[in-house]
Write an enzyme that holds these catalytic residues in place. Structure first.
Site, PDB file in Angstrom:
ATOM      1  N   ARG A  22       0.849  -1.190   0.000  1.00  0.00           N
ATOM      2  CA  ARG A  22       0.000   0.000   0.000  1.00  0.00           C
ATOM      3  C   ARG A  22       0.884   1.238   0.000  1.00  0.00           C
ATOM      4  O   ARG A  22       1.943   1.275   0.630  1.00  0.00           O
ATOM      5  CB  ARG A  22      -0.918   0.036   1.229  1.00  0.00           C
ATOM      6  CG  ARG A  22      -2.045  -0.989   1.188  1.00  0.00           C
ATOM      7  CD  ARG A  22      -3.069  -0.648   0.109  1.00  0.00           C
ATOM      8  NE  ARG A  22      -4.198  -1.569   0.108  1.00  0.00           N
ATOM      9  CZ  ARG A  22      -4.263  -2.685  -0.595  1.00  0.00           C
ATOM     10  NH1 ARG A  22      -3.232  -3.028  -1.366  1.00  0.00           N
ATOM     11  NH2 ARG A  22      -5.331  -3.448  -0.556  1.00  0.00           N
TER      12      ARG A  22
ATOM     13  N   HIS B 106      -0.297   0.432  -9.828  1.00  0.00           N
ATOM     14  CA  HIS B 106      -1.083  -0.397  -8.908  1.00  0.00           C
ATOM     15  C   HIS B 106      -1.707  -1.593  -9.643  1.00  0.00           C
ATOM     16  O   HIS B 106      -2.920  -1.768  -9.715  1.00  0.00           O
ATOM     17  CB  HIS B 106      -2.183   0.432  -8.242  1.00  0.00           C
ATOM     18  CG  HIS B 106      -2.599  -0.132  -6.902  1.00  0.00           C
ATOM     19  ND1 HIS B 106      -2.996   0.658  -5.858  1.00  0.00           N
ATOM     20  CD2 HIS B 106      -2.671  -1.406  -6.449  1.00  0.00           C
ATOM     21  CE1 HIS B 106      -3.310  -0.105  -4.815  1.00  0.00           C
ATOM     22  NE2 HIS B 106      -3.118  -1.358  -5.161  1.00  0.00           N
TER      23      HIS B 106
ATOM     24  N   GLU C 248      -2.581   8.370  -5.517  1.00  0.00           N
ATOM     25  CA  GLU C 248      -2.739   7.628  -6.770  1.00  0.00           C
ATOM     26  C   GLU C 248      -3.846   8.247  -7.621  1.00  0.00           C
ATOM     27  O   GLU C 248      -4.976   8.384  -7.156  1.00  0.00           O
ATOM     28  CB  GLU C 248      -3.057   6.156  -6.480  1.00  0.00           C
ATOM     29  CG  GLU C 248      -1.903   5.444  -5.765  1.00  0.00           C
ATOM     30  CD  GLU C 248      -2.157   3.959  -5.542  1.00  0.00           C
ATOM     31  OE1 GLU C 248      -3.295   3.509  -5.796  1.00  0.00           O
ATOM     32  OE2 GLU C 248      -1.231   3.257  -5.112  1.00  0.00           O
TER      33      GLU C 248
END
Length: 411
Positions: A110, A157, A139
Site C-alpha cells: 500500500r 497499482h 494515486e
C-alpha cells in the site's frame, strides 16, 4: 533495440543468487514471496512483531526484531503489511539511513508504508540503489520525482491485474455461494457465533472490554508473542459460547490492524494460529472483587504481562489490574500508564510533565505493590493530539523516580 540501438553497457544488472531478501510482514503473501525468493537462491530474513519465534523457525527464516537492523543486512527489502496508523511511513528516513549500501526497496503493498520523500533522498544519496513501486501515497501520483527517477521502476497499482487473478476472484465468490447453498458450509461469516438475544446484550460490554484489553496488549508488546491466555471469572462466562465470543474479541483487538483482513468471530483463532500464537481459555470460577471479570495474559519473547478488566454498572468499561498492581481505571481514549518509585511528590511530577504539554487529566487511578515500593499511575487525558503522546512518555522517562511510561490508545 526497437529503435535500432545495441547499447549493452547500459544494462548491467546484479544476480539474486547469494543475496539477502528482507520481508516485512510474514503473513500469507509475505511467506509466499519468501518461498519464491528461496527458490531463486536468496537468504530470507523476516520482520513481523506478531510472528511467534517457533513459527519462523518452522518456516526456515531468521526473525529480525528491528527494522533498521533488517535494512542493514539486506540487499532487497520488500513490504507486505496492511496500511494502518502503525505502518504509515514504516520505512522512513531512520530505517533507510541504516540501510546496507546498494539496498533495493520493493513496495507492492500500500502507498504510504514507504516514506516517498525519504526514499527519494536515500536513492539520490546513493545509499539505496533503486526501488520498484506499484503503489503510491497519492494515486495517481502528482509528484513525479520518484516516478521519473531513472533508478525507480514503477507500475500503476497492478498487483492483481492479471487475467487469472480476475477469474480466480469470480470463481472464489461463486464457490462461496455454492458451498453454502449446497453444503451449508460458511467460509467467512462475520456473525457465526450464535447467542440468545438477552445473553448477547449482557455479553456485548464484555466483548468490547476484551477487544480493548487485546488492543492494550498489542501496544505493550515488547517481543514476538507466543501465547495468549484469557481467564474468565463469573457466572456470565459459564457457557463455552460466551467465552468463545469474548476470546474472539480479545484476538480482534490484539491482531487488529496487523492482519491484512478483518478479524471476526470465525477467523480469529485461525489468524492467530497462522501467526504461531497459542490461544487458551480458562474458567476460574468467581472473582474475589467482581461479579464478572476478564484477565488476559500474554507471553512474548521478553516475558509475561497480564491485564484485567471488568464492567461497572451496565457499560462502564474498567481496567482493574496490570500484573500485580490493582486499581480501578476508565478504559477509554488516550491513556498514560507509568510506574514510579512510591515516594512523596511523584504525582506532582507527573502532573507537571502533562501540564508542560498542555494536557488535561480527565481521570486518574493509582495502585502500588507496597508502601515505599513501586506505584502505578493510570491517567486518562482529554483527547490530546496523538502526535504529542510519544513526547509525553519521553519526558516522563527523564524525570527522577519514573521507572517506565507508556502512552496508549484504549479504543
Amino acid at each position: 533495440m526497437k529503435s535500432g540501438e545495441w547499447d549493452r553497457g547500459r544494462f548491467v544488472g546484479v544476480e539474486l543468487q547469494g543475496k539477502t531478501l528482507g520481508v516485512i510482514g510474514f503473513g500469507k503473501i509475505g511467506r509466499h514471496v519468501a518461498h519464491m525468493g528461496s527458490g531463486l537462491g536468496l537468504e530470507i530474513l523476516a520482520f513481523d512483531p506478531f510472528l511467534a519465534p517457533h513459527m519462523a523457525e518452522e518456516l526456515g527464516v531468521e526473525l529480525v526484531a528491528d527494522l533498521g537492523d533488517l535494512a542493514s543486512r539486506c540487499d532487497y527489502l520488500t513490504v507486505h503489511v496492511p496500511k494502518t496508523e502503525g505502518t504509515s511511513a514504516l520505512i522512513g528516513a531512520d530505517v533507510l539511513s541504516r540501510a546496507r549500501e546498494g539496498l533495493r526497496v520493493i513496495n507492492c503493498a500500500r502507498g504510504g508504508i514507504v516514506d516517498e520523500a525519504a526514499l527519494l533522498e536515500a536513492i539520490e544519496s546513493g545509499r539505496v540503489a533503486g526501488a520498484a513501486l506499484d503503489v503510491f501515497e497519492e494515486e495517481p501520483p502528482t509528484n513525479r520525482e520518484l516516478v521519473d527517477h531513472p533508478a525507480v521502476v514503477v507500475t500503476p497499482h497492478l498487483g492483481a491485474s492479471t487475467r487469472e487473478a480476475q477469474v480466480n476472484v469470480a470463481v472464489s465468490a461463486a464457490q462461496l455461494v455454492v458451498d453454502y447453498l449446497q453444503h451449508g458450509k460458511l467460509h467467512s461469516p462475520v456473525n457465526a457465533v450464535f447467542l440468545e438475544p438477552d445473553l448477547r446484550e449482557r455479553l456485548d460490554p464484555y466483548g468490547e472490554l476484551g477487544r480493548r484489553l487485546g488492543c492494550l496488549h498489542a501496544q505493550f508488546l515488547e517481543g514476538n508473542p507466543k501465547r495468549i491466555i484469557v481467564k474468565y471469572f463469573g457466572d456470565i462466562f459459564d457457557e463455552p459460547q460466551s467465552r468463545n465470543f469474548v476470546t474472539a474479541k480479545v484476538l480482534a483487538g490484539f491482531l487488529g490492524d496487523r492482519c491484512s483482513q478483518p478479524v471476526n468471530q470465525v477467523n480469529a483463532r485461525s489468524l492467530a494460529r497462522d501467526q504461531g500464537l497459542a490461544v487458551e481459555e480458562a474458567s476460574e470460577g468467581r472473582s474475589r472483587y467482581f461479579a464478572n471479570m476478564i484477565r488476559v495474559e500474554l507471553t512474548d519473547s521478553s516475558g509475561e504481562r497480564n491485564l484485567g478488566g471488568s464492567i461497572r454498572g451496565r457499560k462502564g468499561i474498567r481496567l482493574v489490574s496490570l500484573d500485580n498492581y490493582h486499581f480501578d481505571a476508565v478504559l477509554e481514549g488516550q491513556m498514560v500508564i507509568s510506574a514510579n518509585e512510591d515516594r512523596p511528590g511523584m504525582i506532582g511530577t507527573i502532573g507537571q510533565v502533562l501540564s508542560s504539554h498542555e494536557m488535561n487529566i480527565s481521570s486518574m487511578s493509582l495502585g502500588r505493590d507496597r508502601s515505599g515500593g513501586t506505584a502505578l499511575s493510570v491517567i486518562n487525558l482529554d483527547a490530546p493530539e496523538i502526535e504529542k503522546l510519544a513526547a509525553v512518555a519521553e519526558d516522563l522517562m527523564q524525570e527522577e523516580g519514573i521507572l517506565w511510561a507508556r502512552c496508549l490508545q484504549a479504543d
